[in-house]
Write a protein that holds these residues in place. Structure first.
Motif, PDB file in Angstrom:
ATOM      1  N   GLU A   1      21.093  -3.086 -18.310  1.00 26.50           N
ATOM      2  CA  GLU A   1      20.830  -3.735 -17.027  1.00 26.50           C
ATOM      3  C   GLU A   1      20.974  -5.251 -17.146  1.00 26.50           C
ATOM      4  OE1 GLU A   1      16.952  -2.250 -16.048  1.00 26.50           O
ATOM      5  OE2 GLU A   1      17.762  -0.448 -15.085  1.00 26.50           O
ATOM      6  N   GLN A   2      20.482  -5.819 -18.229  1.00 30.16           N
ATOM      7  CA  GLN A   2      20.605  -7.262 -18.440  1.00 30.16           C
ATOM      8  C   GLN A   2      22.067  -7.673 -18.569  1.00 30.16           C
ATOM      9  OE1 GLN A   2      17.328  -8.081 -17.340  1.00 30.16           O
ATOM     10  NE2 GLN A   2      18.175  -9.843 -18.369  1.00 30.16           N
ATOM     11  N   ARG A   3      22.847  -6.867 -19.297  1.00 32.21           N
ATOM     12  CA  ARG A   3      24.269  -7.164 -19.458  1.00 32.21           C
ATOM     13  C   ARG A   3      24.993  -7.097 -18.111  1.00 32.21           C
ATOM     14  NH1 ARG A   3      22.563  -8.825 -23.584  1.00 32.21           N
ATOM     15  NH2 ARG A   3      23.273  -8.324 -25.678  1.00 32.21           N
ATOM     16  N   LEU A   4      24.616  -6.136 -17.273  1.00 29.72           N
ATOM     17  CA  LEU A   4      25.218  -6.022 -15.949  1.00 29.72           C
ATOM     18  C   LEU A   4      24.863  -7.228 -15.084  1.00 29.72           C
ATOM     19  CD1 LEU A   4      26.848  -4.452 -13.869  1.00 29.72           C
ATOM     20  CD2 LEU A   4      24.741  -3.199 -13.290  1.00 29.72           C
ATOM     21  N   ILE A   5      23.626  -7.663 -15.143  1.00 29.05           N
ATOM     22  CA  ILE A   5      23.200  -8.855 -14.407  1.00 29.05           C
ATOM     23  C   ILE A   5      23.995 -10.067 -14.876  1.00 29.05           C
ATOM     24  CG2 ILE A   5      21.284 -10.482 -14.093  1.00 29.05           C
ATOM     25  CD1 ILE A   5      19.425  -7.953 -14.115  1.00 29.05           C
ATOM     26  N   ASP A   6      24.121 -10.221 -16.185  1.00 28.80           N
ATOM     27  CA  ASP A   6      24.897 -11.338 -16.742  1.00 28.80           C
ATOM     28  C   ASP A   6      26.347 -11.268 -16.277  1.00 28.80           C
ATOM     29  OD1 ASP A   6      22.623 -12.192 -18.070  1.00 28.80           O
ATOM     30  OD2 ASP A   6      23.254 -11.416 -20.031  1.00 28.80           O
ATOM     31  N   HIS A   7      26.919 -10.077 -16.310  1.00 30.25           N
ATOM     32  CA  HIS A   7      28.312  -9.903 -15.892  1.00 30.25           C
ATOM     33  C   HIS A   7      28.491 -10.294 -14.429  1.00 30.25           C
ATOM     34  CE1 HIS A   7      32.327  -8.234 -15.568  1.00 30.25           C
ATOM     35  NE2 HIS A   7      31.920  -7.515 -14.530  1.00 30.25           N
ATOM     36  N   ARG A   8      27.575  -9.859 -13.587  1.00 32.03           N
ATOM     37  CA  ARG A   8      27.674 -10.183 -12.158  1.00 32.03           C
ATOM     38  C   ARG A   8      27.498 -11.674 -11.891  1.00 32.03           C
ATOM     39  NH1 ARG A   8      24.390  -4.957  -9.812  1.00 32.03           N
ATOM     40  NH2 ARG A   8      26.160  -3.527  -9.921  1.00 32.03           N
ATOM     41  N   LYS A   9      26.764 -12.353 -12.768  1.00 33.38           N
ATOM     42  CA  LYS A   9      26.590 -13.802 -12.645  1.00 33.38           C
ATOM     43  C   LYS A   9      27.794 -14.555 -13.208  1.00 33.38           C
ATOM     44  CE  LYS A   9      21.560 -14.014 -13.060  1.00 33.38           C
ATOM     45  NZ  LYS A   9      20.465 -14.447 -13.956  1.00 33.38           N
ATOM     46  N   GLY A  10      28.677 -13.845 -13.877  1.00 31.66           N
ATOM     47  CA  GLY A  10      29.838 -14.482 -14.479  1.00 31.66           C
ATOM     48  C   GLY A  10      29.548 -15.050 -15.856  1.00 31.66           C
ATOM     49  N   SER A  11      28.400 -14.726 -16.405  1.00 36.54           N
ATOM     50  CA  SER A  11      28.084 -15.196 -17.757  1.00 36.54           C
ATOM     51  C   SER A  11      28.156 -14.008 -18.722  1.00 36.54           C
ATOM     52  CB  SER A  11      26.688 -15.822 -17.790  1.00 36.54           C
ATOM     53  OG  SER A  11      25.707 -14.877 -17.415  1.00 36.54           O
ATOM     54  N   GLY A  12      28.134 -14.301 -19.967  1.00 38.67           N
ATOM     55  CA  GLY A  12      28.250 -13.255 -20.968  1.00 38.67           C
ATOM     56  C   GLY A  12      29.709 -12.948 -21.247  1.00 38.67           C
TER      57      GLY A  12
END
Length: 74
Positions: A47-58
């Motif tokens: 879930e954290q990785r998905l949030i980061d991806h949607r923010k354009g980070s990671g």
């Protein structure tokens, strides 16, 4: 130390399994908690990785790149 009350049907199943296998009820309760914690941790991380991806980070990589990194190419 952890004490918990289980529903009667679960307690009976746990006791039967422990008796049939010669293991303690505590052994199986601990194994179940460990497995569930691992699943929850994996879910939280995803879930954290998905949030980061949607923010354009990671970092994101293609499947081909991931296969190369993991040395899965034949």
């Amino acid at each position: 130390m952890l004490a918990l009350r289980l529903p009667e049907d679960i307690e009976k199943r746990l006791a039967a399994l422990a008796k049939a296998t010669g293991r303690s009820k505590s052994f199986y309760a601990c194994e179940a908690i460990i497995q569930h914690l691992e699943d929850l941790e994996d879910t939280y991380l995803a879930e954290q990785r998905l949030i980061d991806h949607r923010k354009g980070s990671g970092e994101t990589v293609s499947m081909d790149e991931m296969r190369r990194r993991l040395e899965l190419d034949d």
